[in-house]
Motif scaffolding. Structure first.
Motif, PDB file in Angstrom:
ATOM      1  N   MET A  26      -0.738   6.444 -42.125  1.00 37.31           N
ATOM      2  CA  MET A  26      -0.109   5.773 -43.181  1.00 37.31           C
ATOM      3  C   MET A  26      -0.240   4.351 -43.004  1.00 37.31           C
ATOM      4  N   SER A  27      -0.156   3.733 -41.765  1.00 31.11           N
ATOM      5  CA  SER A  27      -0.471   2.338 -41.583  1.00 31.11           C
ATOM      6  C   SER A  27      -1.823   2.050 -42.020  1.00 31.11           C
ATOM      7  N   LEU A  28      -2.855   2.831 -41.573  1.00 25.69           N
ATOM      8  CA  LEU A  28      -4.248   2.670 -42.076  1.00 25.69           C
ATOM      9  C   LEU A  28      -4.449   2.680 -43.646  1.00 25.69           C
ATOM     10  N   THR A  29      -3.713   3.561 -44.054  1.00 24.03           N
ATOM     11  CA  THR A  29      -3.606   3.372 -45.534  1.00 24.03           C
ATOM     12  C   THR A  29      -3.333   2.212 -46.213  1.00 24.03           C
ATOM     13  N   ALA A  30      -2.217   1.455 -45.710  1.00 22.83           N
ATOM     14  CA  ALA A  30      -1.672   0.324 -45.945  1.00 22.83           C
ATOM     15  C   ALA A  30      -2.530  -0.967 -45.787  1.00 22.83           C
ATOM     16  N   THR A  31      -3.453  -0.643 -44.447  1.00 22.02           N
ATOM     17  CA  THR A  31      -4.357  -1.753 -44.417  1.00 22.02           C
ATOM     18  C   THR A  31      -5.499  -1.607 -45.128  1.00 22.02           C
ATOM     19  N   GLY A  33      -5.752  -0.453 -48.353  1.00 23.74           N
ATOM     20  CA  GLY A  33      -4.898  -1.040 -49.636  1.00 23.74           C
ATOM     21  C   GLY A  33      -5.192  -2.650 -49.667  1.00 23.74           C
ATOM     22  N   LEU A  34      -4.619  -3.173 -48.460  1.00 22.40           N
ATOM     23  CA  LEU A  34      -4.552  -4.701 -48.333  1.00 22.40           C
ATOM     24  C   LEU A  34      -6.070  -5.207 -48.410  1.00 22.40           C
ATOM     25  N   LEU A  35      -6.770  -4.476 -48.018  1.00 29.03           N
ATOM     26  CA  LEU A  35      -8.248  -4.899 -47.909  1.00 29.03           C
ATOM     27  C   LEU A  35      -9.104  -5.025 -49.374  1.00 29.03           C
ATOM     28  N   ARG A  36      -8.799  -3.986 -50.067  1.00 28.58           N
ATOM     29  CA  ARG A  36      -9.634  -3.555 -51.114  1.00 28.58           C
ATOM     30  C   ARG A  36      -9.161  -3.879 -52.298  1.00 28.58           C
ATOM     31  N   PHE A  37      -7.768  -4.067 -52.491  1.00 32.36           N
ATOM     32  CA  PHE A  37      -7.229  -4.245 -53.918  1.00 32.36           C
ATOM     33  C   PHE A  37      -7.374  -5.728 -54.057  1.00 32.36           C
ATOM     34  N   PRO A  38      -7.529  -5.771 -55.548  1.00 31.30           N
ATOM     35  CA  PRO A  38      -8.191  -7.257 -56.138  1.00 31.30           C
ATOM     36  C   PRO A  38      -7.058  -8.383 -56.066  1.00 31.30           C
ATOM     37  N   ASP A  39      -5.797  -8.113 -56.422  1.00 29.43           N
ATOM     38  CA  ASP A  39      -5.164  -9.087 -56.561  1.00 29.43           C
ATOM     39  C   ASP A  39      -3.589  -8.864 -55.776  1.00 29.43           C
ATOM     40  N   LEU A  40      -2.736  -9.916 -55.702  1.00 27.56           N
ATOM     41  CA  LEU A  40      -1.406  -9.956 -54.788  1.00 27.56           C
ATOM     42  C   LEU A  40      -0.673  -8.732 -55.335  1.00 27.56           C
TER      43      LEU A  40
ATOM     44  N   ALA B  17      -4.711  -2.449 -37.482  1.00 30.77           N
ATOM     45  CA  ALA B  17      -4.197  -3.677 -37.073  1.00 30.77           C
ATOM     46  C   ALA B  17      -5.333  -4.500 -37.249  1.00 30.77           C
ATOM     47  N   ALA B  18      -6.554  -4.227 -37.073  1.00 30.38           N
ATOM     48  CA  ALA B  18      -7.679  -5.100 -37.239  1.00 30.38           C
ATOM     49  C   ALA B  18      -8.003  -5.359 -38.744  1.00 30.38           C
ATOM     50  N   GLY B  19      -7.597  -4.746 -39.500  1.00 32.63           N
ATOM     51  CA  GLY B  19      -7.624  -4.937 -40.950  1.00 32.63           C
ATOM     52  C   GLY B  19      -6.587  -5.740 -41.492  1.00 32.63           C
ATOM     53  N   ALA B  20      -5.546  -5.694 -40.913  1.00 33.11           N
ATOM     54  CA  ALA B  20      -4.291  -6.653 -41.376  1.00 33.11           C
ATOM     55  C   ALA B  20      -4.685  -7.906 -40.931  1.00 33.11           C
ATOM     56  N   ILE B  21      -5.172  -7.939 -39.726  1.00 32.51           N
ATOM     57  CA  ILE B  21      -5.689  -9.467 -39.096  1.00 32.51           C
ATOM     58  C   ILE B  21      -6.739  -9.940 -40.014  1.00 32.51           C
ATOM     59  N   VAL B  22      -7.691  -9.252 -40.383  1.00 33.14           N
ATOM     60  CA  VAL B  22      -8.731 -10.013 -41.304  1.00 33.14           C
ATOM     61  C   VAL B  22      -8.083 -10.199 -42.592  1.00 33.14           C
ATOM     62  N   ARG B  23      -7.270  -9.498 -42.955  1.00 28.87           N
ATOM     63  CA  ARG B  23      -6.505 -10.182 -44.277  1.00 28.87           C
ATOM     64  C   ARG B  23      -5.680 -11.497 -43.937  1.00 28.87           C
ATOM     65  N   ILE B  24      -5.126 -11.220 -43.011  1.00 26.55           N
ATOM     66  CA  ILE B  24      -4.500 -12.685 -42.594  1.00 26.55           C
ATOM     67  C   ILE B  24      -5.308 -13.852 -42.597  1.00 26.55           C
ATOM     68  N   SER B  37       0.815  -9.886 -42.417  1.00 27.02           N
ATOM     69  CA  SER B  37       1.764 -10.048 -41.283  1.00 27.02           C
ATOM     70  C   SER B  37       2.870  -8.938 -41.246  1.00 27.02           C
ATOM     71  N   ASP B  38       3.646  -8.607 -42.491  1.00 23.42           N
ATOM     72  CA  ASP B  38       4.432  -7.489 -42.720  1.00 23.42           C
ATOM     73  C   ASP B  38       3.864  -6.219 -42.238  1.00 23.42           C
ATOM     74  N   VAL B  39       2.648  -5.914 -42.529  1.00 23.77           N
ATOM     75  CA  VAL B  39       1.768  -4.582 -42.172  1.00 23.77           C
ATOM     76  C   VAL B  39       1.746  -4.784 -40.862  1.00 23.77           C
ATOM     77  N   LEU B  40       1.611  -5.761 -40.153  1.00 25.20           N
ATOM     78  CA  LEU B  40       0.921  -5.932 -38.719  1.00 25.20           C
ATOM     79  C   LEU B  40       2.347  -5.715 -38.140  1.00 25.20           C
ATOM     80  N   LEU B  41       3.473  -6.126 -38.610  1.00 27.05           N
ATOM     81  CA  LEU B  41       4.871  -5.742 -37.834  1.00 27.05           C
ATOM     82  C   LEU B  41       5.063  -4.157 -38.059  1.00 27.05           C
TER      83      LEU B  41
END
Lengths: 170, 92
Positions: A26-31, A33-40, B17-24, B37-41
């Motif tokens: 689930m944490s990987l899913t969040a990441t 989405g964070l990397l691939r989605f287009p806007d805030l 965690a690496a992906g979250a740091i990339v986004r930061i 940073s919320d995701v990283l927490l």
């Protein structure tokens, strides 16, 4: 986990292993989405929703492994506070994103707030004006009138040279 | 099975965690960095929970409770005060 478990212990250990791996995914899913989605806005959805379920799975895994009765209320408290606090931060980030225009309007299917903003720009002083809108959005007590720039009125009410507020819609 | 679970979850959480740091690092806006940073927490909390479940101890339980209690204050504060600055449109 016990190394050579049998019977019920083996079942509980297998269940724990499944929950732990799913919770980590689930944490990987969040990441992702964070990397691939287009806007805030879409990133906000991806970042705040899956990890609540992930933490729930991990807490259940802890409860299954410990098997002490007093652990469960603490785990329930941890998850309830996660359920209470994560939507608050998601709401605040989403609202700040809307007000600072960190969104692509063409990607939204429904924008209910835009109609309110336009109505307040057309009818100043009516219910639904900028001050009313600040109250609706929950910032009335601070009184900073942060949506007045969006509504196209009182652009320089503080006189601190914020002329760039007027280039928004309205 | 214990080692397999530990290795799999460690790899998954490291990638996350690496992906979250990339986004930061990439941003592009302050709110994106706050979200990341919320995701990283959350990933740190997940690591604490997995350690407790696999090794059968409760040393970090109240740290986890405190994390879920006050972890949202930072993002709420930043989101509250970023709302005052504007001028650039659609730079997300």
């Amino acid at each position: 986990m016990t190394p050579d478990a049998g019977g019920v212990d083996a079942v509980i250990d297998a269940l724990t292993a499944v929950f732990l791996v799913l919770g980590a995914l689930m944490s990987l899913t969040a990441t992702i989405g964070l990397l691939r989605f287009p806007d805030l806005m879409s990133r906000m959805h991806a970042a705040t929703k899956p990890q609540v379920l992930g933490l729930f799975l991990l807490l259940v895994a802890i409860g299954l492994q410990m098997r002490q009765w007093w652990v469960w209320p603490v785990l329930v408290v941890a998850w309830i506070f996660q359920l209470l606090t994560v939507p608050v931060s998601a709401h605040m980030v989403g609202r700040a994103g809307y007000r600072t225009k960190h969104l692509h309007p063409e990607l939204l299917s429904v924008d209910e707030l835009e109609a309110v903003v336009r109505r307040s720009a057309n009818d100043p002083g009516e219910p639904g004006s900028a001050v009313e809108l600040d109250n609706v959005l929950g910032l009335g007590e601070t009184g900073d009138g942060a949506l007045r720039g969006t509504a196209g009125q009182n652009l320089d009410d503080r006189g601190d040279g914020r002329g760039d507020q007027g280039e928004s819609k309205g | 099975m214990k080692d397999v679970v530990l290795i799999v979850t460690a790899v998954v959480l490291t990638v996350a965690a690496a992906g979250a740091i990339v986004r930061i690092a990439v941003g592009p806006s302050l709110l994106d960095r706050v979200l990341a940073s919320d995701v990283l927490l959350g990933i740190v909390g997940a690591a604490l929970a997995i350690d407790m479940a696999v090794n059968r101890h409760l040393n970090n339980l109240f740290l986890l409770v405190a994390l879920t209690l006050i972890g949202f204050i930072g993002s709420v504060t930043v989101a509250r005060f970023v709302a005052d600055r504007r001028g650039q449109a659609n730079d997300s």
